[in-house]
Design a protein around this motif. Structure first.
Motif, PDB file in Angstrom:
ATOM      1  N   HIS A  28       0.837  -1.201   0.000  1.00  0.00           N
ATOM      2  CA  HIS A  28       0.000   0.000   0.000  1.00  0.00           C
ATOM      3  C   HIS A  28       0.876   1.256   0.000  1.00  0.00           C
ATOM      4  CE1 HIS A  28      -3.894  -2.060   0.911  1.00  0.00           C
ATOM      5  NE2 HIS A  28      -3.078  -2.968   1.392  1.00  0.00           N
ATOM      6  N   SER A  29       1.953   1.235   0.798  1.00  0.00           N
ATOM      7  CA  SER A  29       2.846   2.391   0.865  1.00  0.00           C
ATOM      8  C   SER A  29       3.533   2.638  -0.475  1.00  0.00           C
ATOM      9  CB  SER A  29       3.890   2.178   1.961  1.00  0.00           C
ATOM     10  OG  SER A  29       3.277   2.056   3.229  1.00  0.00           O
ATOM     11  N   LEU A  30       3.916   1.572  -1.144  1.00  0.00           N
ATOM     12  CA  LEU A  30       4.571   1.715  -2.452  1.00  0.00           C
ATOM     13  C   LEU A  30       3.589   2.245  -3.492  1.00  0.00           C
ATOM     14  CD1 LEU A  30       6.654  -1.604  -2.534  1.00  0.00           C
ATOM     15  CD2 LEU A  30       7.250   0.608  -1.521  1.00  0.00           C
ATOM     16  N   ILE A  61      -0.488   5.168  -7.650  1.00  0.00           N
ATOM     17  CA  ILE A  61      -1.090   4.141  -8.498  1.00  0.00           C
ATOM     18  C   ILE A  61      -2.216   3.463  -7.728  1.00  0.00           C
ATOM     19  CG2 ILE A  61      -0.700   1.846  -9.490  1.00  0.00           C
ATOM     20  CD1 ILE A  61       2.017   2.761 -10.398  1.00  0.00           C
ATOM     21  N   ASP A  62      -3.365   3.371  -8.322  1.00  0.00           N
ATOM     22  CA  ASP A  62      -4.496   2.640  -7.756  1.00  0.00           C
ATOM     23  C   ASP A  62      -4.733   1.394  -8.597  1.00  0.00           C
ATOM     24  OD1 ASP A  62      -5.069   4.511  -5.734  1.00  0.00           O
ATOM     25  OD2 ASP A  62      -6.101   5.782  -7.184  1.00  0.00           O
ATOM     26  N   GLY A  63      -4.489   0.240  -7.976  1.00  0.00           N
ATOM     27  CA  GLY A  63      -4.711  -1.010  -8.698  1.00  0.00           C
ATOM     28  C   GLY A  63      -6.159  -1.452  -8.626  1.00  0.00           C
ATOM     29  N   SER A  64      -6.433  -2.563  -9.256  1.00  0.00           N
ATOM     30  CA  SER A  64      -7.789  -3.101  -9.278  1.00  0.00           C
ATOM     31  C   SER A  64      -8.220  -3.504  -7.869  1.00  0.00           C
ATOM     32  CB  SER A  64      -7.855  -4.317 -10.198  1.00  0.00           C
ATOM     33  OG  SER A  64      -9.089  -5.001 -10.019  1.00  0.00           O
ATOM     34  N   PRO A  65      -9.395  -3.040  -7.416  1.00  0.00           N
ATOM     35  CA  PRO A  65      -9.878  -3.427  -6.086  1.00  0.00           C
ATOM     36  C   PRO A  65     -10.239  -4.907  -6.000  1.00  0.00           C
ATOM     37  CG  PRO A  65     -11.567  -2.187  -7.261  1.00  0.00           C
ATOM     38  CD  PRO A  65     -10.331  -2.113  -8.087  1.00  0.00           C
ATOM     39  N   ALA A  66     -10.312  -5.566  -7.120  1.00  0.00           N
ATOM     40  CA  ALA A  66     -10.654  -6.992  -7.122  1.00  0.00           C
ATOM     41  C   ALA A  66      -9.444  -7.873  -6.813  1.00  0.00           C
ATOM     42  CB  ALA A  66     -11.234  -7.383  -8.481  1.00  0.00           C
ATOM     43  N   LEU A  67      -8.234  -7.279  -6.783  1.00  0.00           N
ATOM     44  CA  LEU A  67      -7.017  -8.042  -6.542  1.00  0.00           C
ATOM     45  C   LEU A  67      -6.385  -7.634  -5.218  1.00  0.00           C
ATOM     46  CD1 LEU A  67      -5.303  -7.806 -10.060  1.00  0.00           C
ATOM     47  CD2 LEU A  67      -6.464  -9.800  -9.094  1.00  0.00           C
ATOM     48  N   PRO A  68      -5.634  -8.539  -4.564  1.00  0.00           N
ATOM     49  CA  PRO A  68      -4.821  -8.124  -3.415  1.00  0.00           C
ATOM     50  C   PRO A  68      -3.856  -7.024  -3.847  1.00  0.00           C
ATOM     51  CG  PRO A  68      -4.921 -10.520  -3.575  1.00  0.00           C
ATOM     52  CD  PRO A  68      -5.530  -9.977  -4.842  1.00  0.00           C
ATOM     53  N   GLN A  69      -3.387  -6.237  -2.873  1.00  0.00           N
ATOM     54  CA  GLN A  69      -2.632  -5.021  -3.204  1.00  0.00           C
ATOM     55  C   GLN A  69      -1.377  -5.288  -4.027  1.00  0.00           C
ATOM     56  OE1 GLN A  69      -3.474  -1.597  -2.387  1.00  0.00           O
ATOM     57  NE2 GLN A  69      -1.986  -1.462  -4.024  1.00  0.00           N
ATOM     58  N   LEU A  70      -0.588  -6.302  -3.671  1.00  0.00           N
ATOM     59  CA  LEU A  70       0.660  -6.525  -4.404  1.00  0.00           C
ATOM     60  C   LEU A  70       0.410  -6.947  -5.855  1.00  0.00           C
ATOM     61  CD1 LEU A  70       3.698  -6.560  -4.496  1.00  0.00           C
ATOM     62  CD2 LEU A  70       3.672  -8.838  -3.452  1.00  0.00           C
ATOM     63  N   PRO A  71      -0.418  -7.948  -6.115  1.00  0.00           N
ATOM     64  CA  PRO A  71      -0.706  -8.264  -7.526  1.00  0.00           C
ATOM     65  C   PRO A  71      -1.351  -7.100  -8.277  1.00  0.00           C
ATOM     66  CG  PRO A  71      -1.402 -10.074  -6.102  1.00  0.00           C
ATOM     67  CD  PRO A  71      -1.046  -8.925  -5.205  1.00  0.00           C
ATOM     68  N   ALA A  72      -2.183  -6.330  -7.583  1.00  0.00           N
ATOM     69  CA  ALA A  72      -2.814  -5.180  -8.240  1.00  0.00           C
ATOM     70  C   ALA A  72      -1.770  -4.142  -8.630  1.00  0.00           C
ATOM     71  CB  ALA A  72      -3.866  -4.567  -7.315  1.00  0.00           C
ATOM     72  N   LEU A  73      -0.809  -3.895  -7.737  1.00  0.00           N
ATOM     73  CA  LEU A  73       0.253  -2.932  -8.030  1.00  0.00           C
ATOM     74  C   LEU A  73       1.114  -3.432  -9.182  1.00  0.00           C
ATOM     75  CD1 LEU A  73       1.877  -0.379  -7.398  1.00  0.00           C
ATOM     76  CD2 LEU A  73       3.052  -1.657  -5.586  1.00  0.00           C
TER      77      LEU A  73
END
Length: 344
Positions: free
Chosen positions: A77-79, A85-97
């Motif tokens: 989340h910090s990275l 960058i806002d990743g897909s809310p459907a994915l966990p944060q690391l894969p989304a990033l």
């Protein structure tokens, strides 16, 4: 970001070679962690190298300081926040990033990884593996369990003197210190840039020979302020920097640090066992703690290759104060003296 990097790298002296080497390594490896003791200038060096790269066509660039982060799961989340960058809310944060970065060229500076060293190493390694154009430059007091480390040592006296002199001018010193005295000051402070800047601040109202006398009493040096209010609180005094390191140590490492403070010169692992081991710190536990202090750069190998290690004057003074608080100072000073007499 550029202004932040310029602020962090301001006043960096004596690191031109290191900066060039670090930049080359980052381009080749894409994930590099600058490792070294507190106050050695890791953040400043990383900021200078990142600042050099900012003019390249990055799709995104950001810097994350993890000093205040103590929840391992929040590293991604910090990275993401640093890169906006806002990743897909459907994915966990690391894969989304990772998915959002994809193949885009991205530059990320991650400062102060030591509190969450294992989580940071895993997260950054996974990101770089998943994102072929991502470049990450990190800093940590603790070497990560990952390839791509860049050890940063204190400055040699010949490189430290220009830093002391220029910092003294910035602090308002009326004259440059005598070259011989400046060299002796730098050698006494082990070439640590934070200690040199603190000493430079004192030269605004002390003569160099008076400062050298003060440095001879390192316990008094611990609380002198660095004349750089922009520094984080943990780096405004040597005590603050060493206190941060204490928080990163295991109980065994803290105990060995305190006891090993009785050595006034280089000491070997065998010396440490003879003087510092007891029921509270058995030899096997001491060996683990010894390796931990070396990993934290709280003890450093003597260049002669003799297998001996040494503590800086400030680290030793802090250790002695911890030993006094434990009520063990007389006992371990006695044991050290007896050992030295036996070895003589």
């Amino acid at each position: 970001m550029r202004e932040l990097l310029e602020t962090r790298s301001a006043g960096l002296v004596g690191r031109d070679g290191a900066a060039a080497e670090l930049e080359s390594l980052l381009r080749a490896k894409r994930l590099v962690t600058v490792v070294g003791p507190g106050g050695v200038g890791k953040s400043a060096l990383a900021a200078q190298v990142a600042g050099r790269l900012l003019d390249e066509p990055w799709a995104a660039a950001g810097t994350a300081d993890l000093a205040a982060l103590d929840v391992p799961g929040l590293v991604p989340h910090s990275l993401a926040r640093a890169l906006r960058i806002d990743g897909s809310p459907a994915l966990p944060q690391l894969p989304a990033l990772a998915a959002e970065i994809g193949r885009r060229p991205v530059l990320l500076v991650v400062d102060t990884c030591e509190r969450l060293a294992e989580e940071c190493a895993e997260t950054l390694e996974q990101l770089v593996e998943a994102c072929p154009a991502l470049h990450v430059l990190a800093t940590s007091r603790i070497p990560p369990a990952a390839p791509g480390t860049f050890p940063l040592a204190p400055l040699a006296p010949d490189s430290a003197v220009p830093l002391l002199t220029s910092a003294a001018r910035e602090a308002g010193a009326p004259d440059d210190p005598d070259p011989d005295l400046a060299y002796r000051i730098c050698a006494s402070l082990d070439g640590l840039p934070l200690a040199l800047r603190i000493a430079a601040g004192q030269l605004a109202h002390r003569e160099a020979d008076d400062l050298l006398t003060l440095i001879g009493r390192p316990g008094q040096l611990l609380d002198l302020p660095a004349p750089m209010p922009e520094l984080p609180h943990r780096l405004r005094t040597l005590r603050g920097s060493l206190c941060w390191s204490v928080r990163l140590c295991t109980p065994g490492e803290r105990l060995l640090w305190a006891r090993a403070g009785v050595f006034t010169g280089p000491f070997t692992r065998a010396d440490a066992v003879t003087v510092c081991a007891d029921d509270r710190l058995p030899p096997d536990d001491l060996a683990v703690a010894f390796d931990g202090l070396a990993a934290h750069s709280l003890i450093t190998p003597v260049p002669s290759g003799s297998g001996a290690f040494r503590m800086s004057a400030a680290t030793r003074a802090y250790g002695k104060q911890m030993l006094e608080l434990l009520g063990e100072d007389a006992e371990f000073r006695r044991r050290c003296l007896a050992h030295c007499l036996q070895e003589a």
